[in-house]
Scaffold this active site. Structure first.
Site, PDB file in Angstrom:
ATOM      1  N   SER A 265       0.861  -1.196   0.000  1.00 48.04           N
ATOM      2  CA  SER A 265       0.000   0.000   0.000  1.00 48.04           C
ATOM      3  C   SER A 265       0.892   1.239   0.000  1.00 48.04           C
ATOM      4  CB  SER A 265      -0.864   0.018   1.270  1.00 48.04           C
ATOM      5  OG  SER A 265      -1.512   1.272   1.423  1.00 48.04           O
TER       6      SER A 265
ATOM      7  N   TYR B 178      -1.683  -1.445  10.579  1.00 49.91           N
ATOM      8  CA  TYR B 178      -1.841  -1.614   9.123  1.00 49.91           C
ATOM      9  C   TYR B 178      -0.604  -1.102   8.389  1.00 49.91           C
ATOM     10  CZ  TYR B 178      -3.951  -1.246   4.443  1.00 49.91           C
ATOM     11  OH  TYR B 178      -4.222  -1.368   3.089  1.00 49.91           O
TER      12      TYR B 178
HETATM   13  N1  LIG Z   1      -8.578  -0.646  -1.866  1.00 49.11           N
HETATM   14  C1  LIG Z   1      -7.606   0.201  -1.579  1.00 49.11           C
HETATM   15  O1  LIG Z   1      -7.782   1.428  -1.660  1.00 49.11           O
HETATM   16  C2  LIG Z   1      -6.257  -0.316  -1.183  1.00 49.11           C
HETATM   17  C3  LIG Z   1      -5.205   0.590  -1.104  1.00 49.11           C
HETATM   18  C4  LIG Z   1      -3.941   0.134  -0.758  1.00 49.11           C
HETATM   19  C5  LIG Z   1      -3.739  -1.217  -0.512  1.00 49.11           C
HETATM   20  N2  LIG Z   1      -4.783  -2.074  -0.577  1.00 49.11           N
HETATM   21  C6  LIG Z   1      -4.500  -3.487  -0.310  1.00 49.11           C
HETATM   22  O2  LIG Z   1      -5.047  -4.278  -1.335  1.00 49.11           O
HETATM   23  C7  LIG Z   1      -5.296  -5.594  -0.831  1.00 49.11           C
HETATM   24  C8  LIG Z   1      -6.695  -6.012  -1.200  1.00 49.11           C
HETATM   25  O3  LIG Z   1      -7.614  -5.162  -0.532  1.00 49.11           O
HETATM   26  P1  LIG Z   1      -8.979  -4.752  -1.211  1.00 49.11           P
HETATM   27  O4  LIG Z   1      -9.005  -3.283  -1.291  1.00 49.11           O
HETATM   28  O5  LIG Z   1      -9.216  -5.575  -2.403  1.00 49.11           O
HETATM   29  O6  LIG Z   1      -9.995  -5.111  -0.023  1.00 49.11           O
HETATM   30  P2  LIG Z   1     -11.000  -6.297   0.200  1.00 49.11           P
HETATM   31  O7  LIG Z   1     -11.503  -6.120   1.591  1.00 49.11           O
HETATM   32  O8  LIG Z   1     -11.972  -6.374  -0.911  1.00 49.11           O
HETATM   33  O9  LIG Z   1     -10.050  -7.588   0.116  1.00 49.11           O
HETATM   34  C9  LIG Z   1      -9.410  -8.162   1.198  1.00 49.11           C
HETATM   35  C10 LIG Z   1      -9.863  -9.612   1.265  1.00 49.11           C
HETATM   36  O10 LIG Z   1      -9.094 -10.288   2.256  1.00 49.11           O
HETATM   37  C11 LIG Z   1      -9.970 -11.192   2.889  1.00 49.11           C
HETATM   38  N3  LIG Z   1      -9.437 -11.598   4.188  1.00 49.11           N
HETATM   39  C12 LIG Z   1      -9.372 -10.863   5.328  1.00 49.11           C
HETATM   40  N4  LIG Z   1      -8.865 -11.607   6.327  1.00 49.11           N
HETATM   41  C13 LIG Z   1      -8.574 -12.822   5.793  1.00 49.11           C
HETATM   42  C14 LIG Z   1      -8.037 -14.023   6.327  1.00 49.11           C
HETATM   43  N5  LIG Z   1      -7.658 -14.119   7.618  1.00 49.11           N
HETATM   44  N6  LIG Z   1      -7.876 -15.070   5.500  1.00 49.11           N
HETATM   45  C15 LIG Z   1      -8.250 -15.003   4.192  1.00 49.11           C
HETATM   46  N7  LIG Z   1      -8.778 -13.888   3.638  1.00 49.11           N
HETATM   47  C16 LIG Z   1      -8.935 -12.818   4.429  1.00 49.11           C
HETATM   48  C17 LIG Z   1     -11.270 -10.423   3.015  1.00 49.11           C
HETATM   49  O11 LIG Z   1     -12.366 -11.283   3.304  1.00 49.11           O
HETATM   50  C18 LIG Z   1     -11.332  -9.788   1.645  1.00 49.11           C
HETATM   51  O12 LIG Z   1     -11.958 -10.634   0.711  1.00 49.11           O
HETATM   52  C19 LIG Z   1      -5.051  -5.502   0.678  1.00 49.11           C
HETATM   53  O13 LIG Z   1      -3.752  -5.998   0.959  1.00 49.11           O
HETATM   54  C20 LIG Z   1      -5.110  -4.023   0.971  1.00 49.11           C
HETATM   55  O14 LIG Z   1      -4.369  -3.673   2.108  1.00 49.11           O
HETATM   56  C21 LIG Z   1      -6.037  -1.672  -0.910  1.00 49.11           C
END
Ligand SMILES: NC(=O)c1ccc[n+]([C@@H]2O[C@H](COP(=O)([O-])OP(=O)(O)OC[C@H]3O[C@@H](n4cnc5c(N)ncnc54)[C@H](O)[C@@H]3O)[C@@H](O)[C@H]2O)c1
Length: 257
Positions: A138, A151
């Protein structure tokens, strides 16, 4: 974009960026194994993957035994070419308010999971003569908002993990990179927007407000993160390893003042 026919890809996180990457690889011909912890999200992911070679499994990525079983079953038949770690939780807390349990849980789900999947997938990647690991970090691993102690620590940790793995794995033909998204429209971003907006707040206006903080003037899309992940896993990125790739609309290029 390169063809992934005959490739086996493992992806964690059955919604948002993980699901997007899984569908992208499957549409390009890969056999994809996707995992997540949430039954409802897993069912929706399986529905989205109908007609594609995509299998969805219930796995807690923080549990070493569950990860080992999933990776072994997925990699046992044909090996593994690609591993993408996108599962994570976004939580809020400062040094004062983050409890030891909260800290341990976030480190386990967001950071230790990246080590666990890599550890158990490594022999299968090596047996194929090499492959590609992508960790979704991130912008918060580079600079961060208030109250994201655990985080942000996991995301900075992923940057260091990526470098350490890349240096060791190059001799086995395995490339390791991370991507660092800015705000991307996913369930996690909607959770963050709801927290920011409060119960009476306007979710769409809050997300648009996140967008204006990025020089490009909008939040990113799942298609944009999927395209970067696929590029980094393709032969065209054969000289890329140990790097972190921003997909942040210019967010970290500016000072925001
Ligand atoms: N969306 C954003 O703006 C953003 C920005 C920077 C980084 N990220 C990163 O991108 C990645 C994906 O996030 P996203 O935005 O798609 O969110 P999201 O919440 O859609 O995806 C995260 C997924 O991880 C799953 N999860 C959580 N705990 C878990 C566990 N113990 N075992 C298995 N699965 C688990 C959740 O159920 C979810 O499906 C993450 O690493 C997040 O930190 C997202």
């Amino acid at each position: 974009m390169s063809d992934f026919k005959g490739k086996v890809a493992l992806v964690t996180g059955s919604s948002g960026i993980g699901l997007g990457a899984a569908l992208h690889f499957a549409r390009l011909g890969a056999q994809v194994h996707l995992c997540g912890i949430d039954a409802e999200l897993n069912a929706k992911a399986a529905e989205a993957g109908q007609g594609l070679d995509l299998t969805v499994s219930r796995v807690d990525v923080a549990d070493a035994g569950e990860v080992e079983t999933w990776v072994t079953q997925a990699g046992g038949a044909h090996g593994i070419d690609i591993l993408v770690n996108a599962a994570a939780v976004q939580t809020y807390g400062t040094t004062e308010t983050t409890t030891p349990d909260h800290w341990a849980r976030v480190i386990a789900i967001n950071l230790t999971s990246c080590y666990l999947t890599s550890h158990f997938a490594y022999p299968y990647l090596k047996a194929r003569g090499g492959g590609s690991i992508i960790h979704v970090a991130s912008v918060q691993g580079h600079a961060n908002q208030n109250k994201v102690l655990a985080y942000a620590t996991t995301k900075g940790g992923i940057h260091a993990l990526t470098r350490a793995q890349a240096v060791d794995a190059a001799r086995d033909g395995i490339r390791v990179n991370s991507i660092s998204p800015g705000s991307v429209r996913t369930p996690l971003l909607e959770f963050a927007a709801r927290e920011a907006a409060g119960s009476d707040g306007d979710l769409e206006a809050t997300i648009a407000g996140f967008g204006t903080a990025h020089p490009i003037g909008r939040v990113g899309t799942i298609e944009e993160t999927s395209a970067l992940i696929a590029f980094l896993c393709s032969d065209a990125a054969g000289f890329c390893t140990g790097g972190d790739y921003l997909v942040d609309g210019g967010l970290t290029a500016g000072l925001g003042v």
